[in-house]
Design a protein around this motif. Structure first.
Motif, PDB file in Angstrom:
ATOM      1  N   PRO A   1       9.228   2.633   5.191  1.00 32.97           N
ATOM      2  CA  PRO A   1       9.814   3.671   4.327  1.00 32.97           C
ATOM      3  C   PRO A   1       8.749   4.439   3.548  1.00 32.97           C
ATOM      4  CG  PRO A   1      10.934   1.570   4.033  1.00 32.97           C
ATOM      5  CD  PRO A   1       9.758   1.308   4.909  1.00 32.97           C
ATOM      6  N   TYR A   2       7.726   3.724   3.117  1.00 27.48           N
ATOM      7  CA  TYR A   2       6.656   4.366   2.342  1.00 27.48           C
ATOM      8  C   TYR A   2       5.916   5.375   3.196  1.00 27.48           C
ATOM      9  CZ  TYR A   2       2.459   4.783  -0.585  1.00 27.48           C
ATOM     10  OH  TYR A   2       1.422   5.242  -1.342  1.00 27.48           O
ATOM     11  N   ILE A   3       5.485   4.928   4.374  1.00 24.62           N
ATOM     12  CA  ILE A   3       4.797   5.824   5.304  1.00 24.62           C
ATOM     13  C   ILE A   3       5.681   7.030   5.622  1.00 24.62           C
ATOM     14  CG2 ILE A   3       3.744   6.005   7.587  1.00 24.62           C
ATOM     15  CD1 ILE A   3       2.159   4.064   6.124  1.00 24.62           C
TER      16      ILE A   3
ATOM     17  N   GLU B   1       8.044   8.350   3.862  1.00 30.66           N
ATOM     18  CA  GLU B   1       8.088   9.198   2.675  1.00 30.66           C
ATOM     19  C   GLU B   1       6.829  10.083   2.597  1.00 30.66           C
ATOM     20  OE1 GLU B   1       7.664   7.583  -1.623  1.00 30.66           O
ATOM     21  OE2 GLU B   1       9.782   7.319  -1.110  1.00 30.66           O
ATOM     22  N   LEU B   2       5.691   9.461   2.876  1.00 35.02           N
ATOM     23  CA  LEU B   2       4.423  10.197   2.830  1.00 35.02           C
ATOM     24  C   LEU B   2       4.400  11.297   3.880  1.00 35.02           C
ATOM     25  CD1 LEU B   2       1.956   7.200   2.455  1.00 35.02           C
ATOM     26  CD2 LEU B   2       2.387   8.963   0.730  1.00 35.02           C
TER      27      LEU B   2
END
Lengths: 260, 260
Positions: free
Chosen positions: A207-209, A211-212
């Motif tokens: 999810p973080y990747i 989002e980025l």
DNA sequence: GCTAAGTGCGTACAGCGTTCTCACCGTGCT
DNA sequence: AGCACGGTGAGAACGCTGTACGCACTTAGC
């Protein structure tokens, strides 16, 4: 950083120089393993280090505590302090013992010899995932380290290089190998930390990747995720090593030819 | 390695997947800095990291404890846990903030650009003597690190290299710089530890080195003591860098020419 | 056999990261 | 306008750490 107390000052010490109040503890390898007087010790530095290494390999470096080592040996924690005055000394002995010593004779082909040296060093650091990190934090100066230094410098000797240049070449390889191996293990450990499997890690990072990438401000990260072939660690190591050796041969042409 | 408790689980969580019991904490940069509901926070991650960095720079990384940071901020230790769920998260934020971000535009001369990159990175690591060690131990993935990665990869882009090769080149430099800088600081810190001056260190090591040389089994150590010119750290860095860049140009000729 | 150095190790202390708890604050919904 | 509820600051306490101190016991050298 706290100054440990004087465990036992040498009986015949000269009237202490007022310049430095506490005579500094000698390095661990200068302290005699045991004096001639008392009862025979039940353990030894080597045995203690052996247990510590097994512990670090099996359960991680943070499992290496004085109490735990003592328990493993079946004794009390304070017993260890008869052998090693501080934990920093324990580390010194542990690192030097884990580095070990493996002989390597120069073959006349410097490039091949340096490649062997680099691979051997990497293997040692990978055998003990905590070792690269530990060895990078302090100058070790133990017997294995010192003998190893002689062996490694011999690989580039007799080609007209000065001792400074010889050190330069050997250290270049050492520093790159420690740096690269630390990155390798850091990556691996981070994955393991989050629940012991790769999927959990991706589950956390995904999810973080995402989002980025959605911001569009990380085009190369995007390419890394999309295009990257992800060569294996071994392949990456070999490529890096080839670059390094090319550079060494370019800067120190004396090392390039065969024979001495 | 111990699993921290769920600080506060999201109220509407789905019936927990029995595959993995505890839903893993998201990475620190995904947690919102604050929710919209309560009173306005007195501090911030950035402020906390700022204090931690000042502390680490001034008194060493081991002075960075939750209680100490809190005291410096004039609050209680537990307050910090409203901002950072674990000390590992503190480190993540601290490292990313210490790395900072300094832009660098490609000039068309890849060799010069990579040299600038290496020197800039080294300077950053030297500004915070604990940083090389900290950054080598874990993958960071913070905003500064990520933007920095984009900036660094841009230096070798547009020359026909694949993303894997681009990463290879950039990482080669990074790993060597971290390894070499760690060695630098390790040496410096070891000297400082033994009484804050160089003389005390030599006083401690002198007899040991002497003892070693007397055995005659360390001819290269002998040459290092006797012949070595001891180039400055800066000189050694520049030599190493030149070797690395030579190797890179040899292995990736596309990077060698000027212009794109 | 005496003496003193050396050994094993229990107790205790200061300091660590972190859990649990509770009083209080302030926004958004009704 | 009122109140519910999530967010906040922070003290107390737990289990851990490295290690200083002290005491009883062992052994080599005189």
């Amino acid at each position: 950083m706290a100054e440990p107390h004087d465990v036992h000052r040498p009986s015949g010490d000269r009237p202490s120089d007022p310049g430095d109040l506490n005579d500094p503890q000698p390095i661990i390898w200068m302290r005699p393993e045991r004096g001639a007087r008392g009862p025979v010790p039940a353990y030894s530095r080597e045995r203690i280090a052996e247990v510590a290494i097994a512990l670090a390999d099996g359960e991680g470096i943070e499992a290496v505590t004085m109490r735990r080592i003592a328990k493993e040996l079946g004794t009390g924690a304070m017993t260890l302090y008869r052998y090693l005055p501080t934990k920093e000394d324990l580390y010194a002995v542990v690192i030097d013992q884990a580095l070990g010593y493996e002989p390597q004779e120069p073959t006349g082909d410097v490039r091949a010899d340096l490649a062997t040296f680099a691979r051997r060093y990497r293997e040692t650091l990978r055998r003990h995932p905590w070792l690269a990190h530990a060895v990078a934090s302090r100058p070790v100066m133990g017997p294995n380290m010192l003998r190893g230094n002689e062996r490694d410098l011999a690989l580039v000797d007799g080609r007209g290089l000065g001792i400074d240049e010889m050190m330069q070449v050997v250290n270049l390889i050492r520093h790159w190998v420690t740096g690269a191996t630390q990155a390798e293990t850091a990556e691996r450990e981070a994955a393991l930390r989050s629940g012991m499997d790769r999927r959990t890690w991706q589950q956390r990072m995904g999810p973080y990747i995402g989002e980025l990438l959605a911001t569009g401000r990380f085009p190369y990260l995007d390419r890394m995720v999309r295009e990257a072939r992800y060569p294996s660690r071994d392949e990456r190591f070999e490529t890096g090593l080839a670059v390094l050796l090319d550079g060494i041969e370019a800067r120190f042409p004396a090392l390039a030819g065969r024979r001495g």
